[in-house]
Design an enzyme around this catalytic site. Structure first.
Site, short mmCIF file in Angstrom:
data_model
loop_
_atom_site.label_atom_id
_atom_site.label_comp_id
_atom_site.label_asym_id
_atom_site.label_seq_id
_atom_site.Cartn_x
_atom_site.Cartn_y
_atom_site.Cartn_z
N GLY A 11 0.72 -1.10 -0.10
CA GLY A 11 -0.09 0.00 -0.04
C GLY A 11 0.88 1.30 0.08
O GLY A 11 0.29 2.37 0.44
N SER A 12 1.92 1.15 -0.54
CA SER A 12 2.71 2.70 -0.57
C SER A 12 2.36 3.35 -1.42
O SER A 12 2.33 4.87 -1.23
CB SER A 12 4.39 2.10 -1.00
OG SER A 12 4.32 2.13 -2.32
N ASN A 13 1.65 2.98 -2.75
CA ASN A 13 0.76 3.82 -3.64
C ASN A 13 -0.28 4.48 -2.93
O ASN A 13 -0.60 5.62 -2.94
CB ASN A 13 0.55 3.14 -4.79
CG ASN A 13 1.61 3.05 -5.57
OD1 ASN A 13 2.02 4.18 -6.52
ND2 ASN A 13 2.30 2.07 -5.66
N LYS A 64 -15.05 -17.03 -6.99
CA LYS A 64 -14.63 -15.70 -7.65
C LYS A 64 -16.14 -14.79 -8.12
O LYS A 64 -16.18 -13.59 -8.00
CB LYS A 64 -14.08 -16.16 -8.96
CG LYS A 64 -13.52 -14.91 -9.84
CD LYS A 64 -12.64 -15.32 -11.10
CE LYS A 64 -12.16 -14.09 -11.79
NZ LYS A 64 -12.89 -13.47 -12.80
N ARG A 90 -5.47 -8.81 -8.54
CA ARG A 90 -6.55 -9.69 -9.25
C ARG A 90 -7.07 -8.72 -10.44
O ARG A 90 -6.90 -7.69 -10.51
CB ARG A 90 -7.75 -9.65 -8.46
CG ARG A 90 -7.34 -10.67 -7.20
CD ARG A 90 -8.82 -10.82 -6.47
NE ARG A 90 -9.69 -11.49 -7.32
CZ ARG A 90 -9.64 -12.92 -7.55
NH1 ARG A 90 -8.83 -13.61 -6.83
NH2 ARG A 90 -10.56 -13.37 -8.43
N ASN A 106 -5.19 2.11 -13.16
CA ASN A 106 -4.45 1.22 -12.56
C ASN A 106 -3.20 1.85 -12.83
O ASN A 106 -2.87 2.68 -13.65
CB ASN A 106 -4.34 0.04 -13.29
CG ASN A 106 -3.42 -1.06 -12.61
OD1 ASN A 106 -3.44 -1.13 -11.74
ND2 ASN A 106 -2.97 -2.01 -13.57
N HIS A 108 0.96 0.62 -13.40
CA HIS A 108 1.89 -0.41 -13.57
C HIS A 108 3.37 -0.15 -13.59
O HIS A 108 3.81 1.03 -14.41
CB HIS A 108 1.15 -1.21 -14.95
CG HIS A 108 2.30 -2.35 -15.22
ND1 HIS A 108 1.97 -3.70 -14.47
CD2 HIS A 108 3.12 -2.70 -16.11
CE1 HIS A 108 2.81 -4.66 -14.93
NE2 HIS A 108 3.55 -4.14 -15.90
C1 GRF Z 1 3.40 -0.94 -7.65
O1 GRF Z 1 4.40 -1.18 -8.02
C2 GRF Z 1 2.43 -0.94 -8.86
O2 GRF Z 1 2.83 -0.35 -9.91
C3 GRF Z 1 1.89 -2.31 -8.84
O3 GRF Z 1 1.95 -2.78 -7.87
C4 GRF Z 1 2.87 -2.25 -6.92
C5 GRF Z 1 2.06 -2.00 -5.47
O4 GRF Z 1 2.96 -1.41 -4.52
N1 GRF Z 1 0.57 -2.54 -9.63
P1 GRF Z 1 2.10 -0.58 -3.12
O5 GRF Z 1 1.53 -1.88 -2.55
O6 GRF Z 1 1.35 0.35 -3.64
O7 GRF Z 1 3.25 -0.62 -2.46
#
Ligand code: GRF
Length: 191
Positions: A11-13, A64, A90, A106, A108
């Protein structure tokens, strides 16, 4: 605009998004966090930020299909307008995608369409490309497909290790994603 963050792990994002939102760089209401694992660290981060958080697994839901239904129900019950995937491991079901047309983002950790999938950073590093980066895109039914909204390049230098590259990529993600989310929600507010 009420928006939800869906995640599976660290969850760093989410942390970067929550901080930007608290600093009013993202409009609307960060209304909920959902994780598909009860032990996902993102849930602790959500609690620290006092954001309502929810979790259930596919297994608990009874498969699912039932899981997807329960998740859609949660998003609708909480009156969510916009969905942010941030390390959600997922593929979202068709019903959820159709319920939020061009309203699911999203991030990536590669320059899509290169290196989709779970190991974007490692795959780029192992391939030996000289530049990689980060992509923010709308979500469709595929794996890391859907219209690209923004990309930022991260050069790979000969001194880089996988660990240093990961750190660089995450640093870029934490700047880029909150900015793009802010822009998208701003646009929605004016449409
Ligand atoms: C990130 O690198 C994002 O690009 C990918 O999953 C990772 C999630 O990292 N989809 P975090 O859980 O937000 O730290």
């Amino acid at each position: 605009m009420r928006f939800a963050v869906l995640a599976s792990g660290n969850g760093s994002n989410f942390e970067a998004i929550a901080t930007a939102w608290e600093q009013k760089q993202i409009p609307g209401e960060l209304a909920l966090v959902f994780a598909n694992h009860p032990e996902a660290y993102v849930l602790e981060r959500a609690a620290q930020h006092q954001i309502p958080h929810f979790s259930f697994t596919v297994k608990e839901s009874g498969g699912k299909e039932a899981y997807e239904k329960a998740l859609l129900h949660l998003l609708q019950e909480q009156k969510i307008d916009f969905v942010i995937l941030a390390g959600y491991l997922r593929i979202l079901g068709k019903e959820i995608i159709e319920a939020f047309p061009e309203r699911i983002l999203n991030i990536h950790p590669s320059l899509l369409p290169s290196f989709p999938g779970l190991h974007g950073i490692q795959d780029a590093f192992n391939y030996g490309v000289k530049v990689t980066g980060v992509t923010v895109h709308f979500v469709d039914c595929g794996l890391d497909t859907g219209p690209i909204i923004a990309q930022e390049v991260v050069p790979i230098s000969p001194e880089d290790t996988l660990a240093t590259l990961e750190a660089k990529i995450h640093q870029v993600e934490h700047q880029l994603y909150p900015r793009i989310i802010g822009e998208c929600l701003e646009k929605e507010n004016h449409s």
